[in-house]
Design a protein around this motif. Structure first.
Motif, PDB file in Angstrom:
ATOM      1  N   ARG A   2       0.837  -1.281   0.025  1.00  0.00           N
ATOM      2  CA  ARG A   2      -0.032  -0.006  -0.135  1.00  0.00           C
ATOM      3  C   ARG A   2       0.824   1.340  -0.144  1.00  0.00           C
ATOM      4  NH1 ARG A   2      -5.157  -0.439   1.605  1.00  0.00           N
ATOM      5  NH2 ARG A   2      -5.316   1.349   0.306  1.00  0.00           N
ATOM      6  N   VAL A   3       1.973   1.057   0.640  1.00  0.00           N
ATOM      7  CA  VAL A   3       2.913   2.325   0.764  1.00  0.00           C
ATOM      8  C   VAL A   3       4.377   2.066   0.163  1.00  0.00           C
ATOM      9  CG1 VAL A   3       3.790   4.173   2.201  1.00  0.00           C
ATOM     10  CG2 VAL A   3       1.547   3.183   2.940  1.00  0.00           C
ATOM     11  N   SER A   4       4.884   2.882  -0.493  1.00  0.00           N
ATOM     12  CA  SER A   4       6.000   2.600  -1.193  1.00  0.00           C
ATOM     13  C   SER A   4       6.927   3.997  -1.057  1.00  0.00           C
ATOM     14  CB  SER A   4       5.908   2.413  -2.790  1.00  0.00           C
ATOM     15  OG  SER A   4       5.111   1.295  -3.064  1.00  0.00           O
ATOM     16  N   ALA A   5       8.167   3.909  -1.011  1.00  0.00           N
ATOM     17  CA  ALA A   5       8.845   4.939  -0.850  1.00  0.00           C
ATOM     18  C   ALA A   5      10.070   5.003  -1.931  1.00  0.00           C
ATOM     19  CB  ALA A   5       9.671   5.090   0.415  1.00  0.00           C
ATOM     20  N   PHE A   6      10.434   5.891  -2.662  1.00  0.00           N
ATOM     21  CA  PHE A   6      11.463   5.727  -3.712  1.00  0.00           C
ATOM     22  C   PHE A   6      13.096   6.078  -2.969  1.00  0.00           C
ATOM     23  CE2 PHE A   6       7.711   7.570  -5.915  1.00  0.00           C
ATOM     24  CZ  PHE A   6       7.697   6.683  -6.912  1.00  0.00           C
ATOM     25  N   TYR A   7      13.714   5.158  -3.475  1.00  0.00           N
ATOM     26  CA  TYR A   7      15.212   5.011  -2.768  1.00  0.00           C
ATOM     27  C   TYR A   7      16.234   5.085  -3.529  1.00  0.00           C
ATOM     28  CZ  TYR A   7      18.615   2.277  -0.092  1.00  0.00           C
ATOM     29  OH  TYR A   7      19.831   1.997   0.514  1.00  0.00           O
ATOM     30  N   TYR A   8      17.377   5.739  -3.117  1.00  0.00           N
ATOM     31  CA  TYR A   8      18.426   5.963  -4.095  1.00  0.00           C
ATOM     32  C   TYR A   8      19.774   5.106  -3.392  1.00  0.00           C
ATOM     33  CZ  TYR A   8      15.389   9.067  -6.465  1.00  0.00           C
ATOM     34  OH  TYR A   8      14.693   9.727  -6.861  1.00  0.00           O
ATOM     35  N   PRO A   9      20.342   4.231  -4.239  1.00  0.00           N
ATOM     36  CA  PRO A   9      21.367   3.476  -3.711  1.00  0.00           C
ATOM     37  C   PRO A   9      22.605   4.059  -4.381  1.00  0.00           C
ATOM     38  CG  PRO A   9      20.347   2.487  -5.541  1.00  0.00           C
ATOM     39  CD  PRO A   9      19.520   3.871  -5.501  1.00  0.00           C
ATOM     40  N   TRP A  10      22.689   5.500  -4.714  1.00  0.00           N
ATOM     41  CA  TRP A  10      23.797   5.959  -5.471  1.00  0.00           C
ATOM     42  C   TRP A  10      25.148   6.728  -4.901  1.00  0.00           C
ATOM     43  CZ3 TRP A  10      20.105   9.531  -8.968  1.00  0.00           C
ATOM     44  CH2 TRP A  10      19.614  10.591  -8.109  1.00  0.00           C
ATOM     45  N   TYR A  11      24.963   6.662  -3.568  1.00  0.00           N
ATOM     46  CA  TYR A  11      25.679   7.288  -2.545  1.00  0.00           C
ATOM     47  C   TYR A  11      27.137   6.595  -2.447  1.00  0.00           C
ATOM     48  CZ  TYR A  11      21.862  10.318  -1.779  1.00  0.00           C
ATOM     49  OH  TYR A  11      20.616  11.228  -2.106  1.00  0.00           O
ATOM     50  N   GLY A  12      28.218   7.158  -2.481  1.00  0.00           N
ATOM     51  CA  GLY A  12      29.694   6.636  -2.157  1.00  0.00           C
ATOM     52  C   GLY A  12      30.679   7.539  -1.545  1.00  0.00           C
ATOM     53  N   THR A  13      31.455   6.853  -0.633  1.00  0.00           N
ATOM     54  CA  THR A  13      32.345   7.691  -0.080  1.00  0.00           C
ATOM     55  C   THR A  13      34.040   7.273  -0.571  1.00  0.00           C
ATOM     56  OG1 THR A  13      32.622   5.893   1.731  1.00  0.00           O
ATOM     57  CG2 THR A  13      31.007   7.858   1.984  1.00  0.00           C
ATOM     58  N   SER A  14      34.688   8.184  -0.097  1.00  0.00           N
ATOM     59  CA  SER A  14      36.111   7.954  -0.581  1.00  0.00           C
ATOM     60  C   SER A  14      36.849   6.763   0.148  1.00  0.00           C
ATOM     61  CB  SER A  14      36.979   9.239  -0.337  1.00  0.00           C
ATOM     62  OG  SER A  14      37.065   9.714   0.952  1.00  0.00           O
ATOM     63  N   ALA A  15      36.643   6.678   1.254  1.00  0.00           N
ATOM     64  CA  ALA A  15      36.892   5.606   1.986  1.00  0.00           C
ATOM     65  C   ALA A  15      36.579   4.322   1.403  1.00  0.00           C
ATOM     66  CB  ALA A  15      36.754   5.671   3.707  1.00  0.00           C
ATOM     67  N   ARG A  16      35.209   4.247   1.138  1.00  0.00           N
ATOM     68  CA  ARG A  16      34.575   2.756   0.785  1.00  0.00           C
ATOM     69  C   ARG A  16      34.796   2.519  -0.753  1.00  0.00           C
ATOM     70  NH1 ARG A  16      32.310  -1.113   3.516  1.00  0.00           N
ATOM     71  NH2 ARG A  16      31.101  -2.759   2.327  1.00  0.00           N
ATOM     72  N   ASP A  17      34.501   4.009  -1.503  1.00  0.00           N
ATOM     73  CA  ASP A  17      34.234   3.557  -3.118  1.00  0.00           C
ATOM     74  C   ASP A  17      35.460   4.111  -3.917  1.00  0.00           C
ATOM     75  OD1 ASP A  17      31.411   2.388  -2.747  1.00  0.00           O
ATOM     76  OD2 ASP A  17      31.481   4.379  -1.480  1.00  0.00           O
TER      77      ASP A  17
ATOM     78  N   SER B  83      26.990   1.119  -0.953  1.00  0.00           N
ATOM     79  CA  SER B  83      27.550  -0.322  -0.883  1.00  0.00           C
ATOM     80  C   SER B  83      27.839  -0.748   0.382  1.00  0.00           C
ATOM     81  CB  SER B  83      28.811  -0.046  -1.822  1.00  0.00           C
ATOM     82  OG  SER B  83      29.914   0.656  -1.478  1.00  0.00           O
ATOM     83  N   ASP B  84      27.716   0.066   1.135  1.00  0.00           N
ATOM     84  CA  ASP B  84      27.959  -0.593   2.552  1.00  0.00           C
ATOM     85  C   ASP B  84      26.500  -1.448   3.224  1.00  0.00           C
ATOM     86  OD1 ASP B  84      28.210  -0.805   5.318  1.00  0.00           O
ATOM     87  OD2 ASP B  84      29.332   0.743   5.907  1.00  0.00           O
ATOM     88  N   ARG B  85      26.833  -2.637   3.390  1.00  0.00           N
ATOM     89  CA  ARG B  85      25.742  -3.640   3.801  1.00  0.00           C
ATOM     90  C   ARG B  85      24.972  -3.309   5.167  1.00  0.00           C
ATOM     91  NH1 ARG B  85      27.274  -9.742   2.146  1.00  0.00           N
ATOM     92  NH2 ARG B  85      27.619  -9.363  -0.339  1.00  0.00           N
ATOM     93  N   LEU B  86      26.005  -2.723   6.032  1.00  0.00           N
ATOM     94  CA  LEU B  86      25.519  -2.415   7.157  1.00  0.00           C
ATOM     95  C   LEU B  86      24.531  -1.263   7.166  1.00  0.00           C
ATOM     96  CD1 LEU B  86      28.508  -2.576   9.600  1.00  0.00           C
ATOM     97  CD2 LEU B  86      26.426  -4.345   9.350  1.00  0.00           C
ATOM     98  N   VAL B  87      24.779  -0.079   6.479  1.00  0.00           N
ATOM     99  CA  VAL B  87      23.993   1.146   6.170  1.00  0.00           C
ATOM    100  C   VAL B  87      22.628   0.469   5.288  1.00  0.00           C
ATOM    101  CG1 VAL B  87      23.727   2.982   4.554  1.00  0.00           C
ATOM    102  CG2 VAL B  87      25.977   2.638   6.086  1.00  0.00           C
ATOM    103  N   THR B  88      22.842  -0.318   4.363  1.00  0.00           N
ATOM    104  CA  THR B  88      21.446  -0.507   3.626  1.00  0.00           C
ATOM    105  C   THR B  88      20.733  -1.575   4.612  1.00  0.00           C
ATOM    106  OG1 THR B  88      22.933  -0.976   1.614  1.00  0.00           O
ATOM    107  CG2 THR B  88      20.790  -2.015   1.457  1.00  0.00           C
ATOM    108  N   GLY B  89      21.243  -2.240   5.268  1.00  0.00           N
ATOM    109  CA  GLY B  89      20.416  -3.252   6.302  1.00  0.00           C
ATOM    110  C   GLY B  89      19.621  -2.110   7.342  1.00  0.00           C
ATOM    111  N   ALA B  90      20.346  -1.053   7.904  1.00  0.00           N
ATOM    112  CA  ALA B  90      19.866  -0.173   8.782  1.00  0.00           C
ATOM    113  C   ALA B  90      18.635   0.599   8.279  1.00  0.00           C
ATOM    114  CB  ALA B  90      20.968   0.970   9.562  1.00  0.00           C
ATOM    115  N   GLN B  91      18.886   1.004   6.918  1.00  0.00           N
ATOM    116  CA  GLN B  91      17.830   1.791   6.099  1.00  0.00           C
ATOM    117  C   GLN B  91      16.667   1.020   5.932  1.00  0.00           C
ATOM    118  OE1 GLN B  91      20.418   2.717   2.524  1.00  0.00           O
ATOM    119  NE2 GLN B  91      20.462   5.029   3.304  1.00  0.00           N
ATOM    120  N   MET B  92      16.722  -0.133   5.694  1.00  0.00           N
ATOM    121  CA  MET B  92      15.625  -0.985   5.396  1.00  0.00           C
ATOM    122  C   MET B  92      14.896  -1.156   6.610  1.00  0.00           C
ATOM    123  SD  MET B  92      15.391  -1.569   2.070  1.00  0.00           S
ATOM    124  CE  MET B  92      16.526  -0.136   1.701  1.00  0.00           C
TER     125      MET B  92
END
Length: 334
Positions: free
Chosen positions: A23-38, A69-78
């Motif tokens: 019933r409820v959806s949210a638009f999500y952007y997986p395009w962020y990166g950092t110098s340390a990781r990416d 690309s950080d799985r911990l971040v993605t998991g926390a966001q979900m």
């Protein structure tokens, strides 16, 4: 390891479970990166900004500058999305081989752990055609994705969409067109419409949109959002103020009153345009010589208590929506 094992199991059952009753959806952007990781900042540095203090947003994330690309971040966001009463994450996707494509499997896995359905927001990537979209859907179905939001579909001929209707729906998919032109969406063989742009399509447009969609047996999924401020992200001078939460409340009320089948949220984390409901840092308001906006004052909340204000309010409206709006079951393409 436990999250990874559970992710695999949830992906396997996702089409049969999480997709039901969205019933409820949210638009999500997986395009962020950092110098340390990416190796470099991605998107935070858009338009010549120089992270970490100077970023391409009027707001600063409470979790700091993160990598998608950080799985911990993605998991926390979900986890946050689920707690906010959101059923489906609609992932911005810019074609096969794009960075967003590479990160999509991890989003699907993380969403599965939280029982969230995953849809794809098909963006106007370079060279996009109706034929390429058919190929994209075939490819994306291998990840268990069955719902697609097509941004700016009328950039392409309606006749081409109509001719590809059977191929686009093969195996059971649902396609939403980002347009207020309901007749054009129906002619193109889409199942429903959504608006995305919360500046051009304010809440006052929802009643007409959904009435027309019902008349043509299409699903209506108007987009609500907290506000808009892309001055630092893209240079757009147009601003839609948040009004301490009143803008978000108004759009939700009008979406519910319109009899919408489905509400889409613009957005969970589009920081460039200032439409995000992801927690924003309440302090310091200034980083270096840059002063960032906060959620302070939203619904009377201040300081750290205001970080989660929009997620908390999303939960409230999602619950109200589910208790007051009937679900339309038939679509023109079904």
């Amino acid at each position: 390891m436990r999250r990874l094992v559970l992710s695999v199991l949830f992906v396997l059952v996702l089409p049969a479970t999480a997709q039901a009753g969205v019933r409820v959806s949210a638009f999500y952007y997986p395009w962020y990166g950092t110098s340390a990781r990416d190796g470099a900042f991605q998107h935070w540095s858009q338009r010549g900004h120089a992270p970490p203090n100077d970023i391409a947003s009027a707001y600063y994330p409470a979790r700091g500058l993160y990598s998608s690309s950080d799985r911990l971040v993605t998991g926390a966001q979900m986890d946050e999305l689920r707690a906010a009463g959101i059923d489906e994450v609609a992932v911005s996707w810019w074609g096969q081989g794009s960075p967003e494509d590479a990160r999509l499997p991890e989003v699907v896995a993380a969403a599965g752990v939280d029982g969230l359905a995953v849809a794809v927001h098909v963006e106007p990537y370079q060279g996009r055609t109706v034929a390429s979209t058919v190929a994209d859907i075939v490819y994306l179905r291998t990840l268990g994705i069955r719902t697609f939001y097509v941004y700016r579909p009328l950039d392409l001929p309606i006749a081409d969409w109509a001719a590809a209707k059977a191929a686009l729906h093969e195996g059971g998919t649902t396609l939403f067109a980002q347009t207020p032109l309901v007749g054009a969406a129906a002619a193109g063989g889409f199942d429903g419409v959504y608006t995305y742009d919360i500046v051009v399509y304010g809440g006052g447009t929802f009643a007409r949109l959904c009435a027309q969609a019902r008349a043509m047996k299409l699903l209506c999924a108007p987009s609500v959002g907290p506000g808009y401020d892309a001055r630092r992200g893209s240079g757009d001078p147009v601003v839609k103020p948040r009004r301490n939460g009143a803008t978000y409340d108004s759009m939700w009320k009008l979406a519910i009153a319109s009899g919408a089948d489905h509400v889409t949220i613009t957005s969970y984390n589009e920081w460039h345009e200032g439409t995000q409901i992801e927690p924003a840092s309440p302090s310091p308001r200034r980083r270096g010589r840059y002063r960032y906006i906060t959620y302070d004052g939203a619904w009377g909340l201040h300081g750290v208590a205001s970080e989660q204000a929009y997620l908390t309010r999303t939960r409230y409206w999602a619950d109200v929506f589910r208790s007051t709006s009937p679900l339309q079951l038939k679509t023109s393409a079904s």
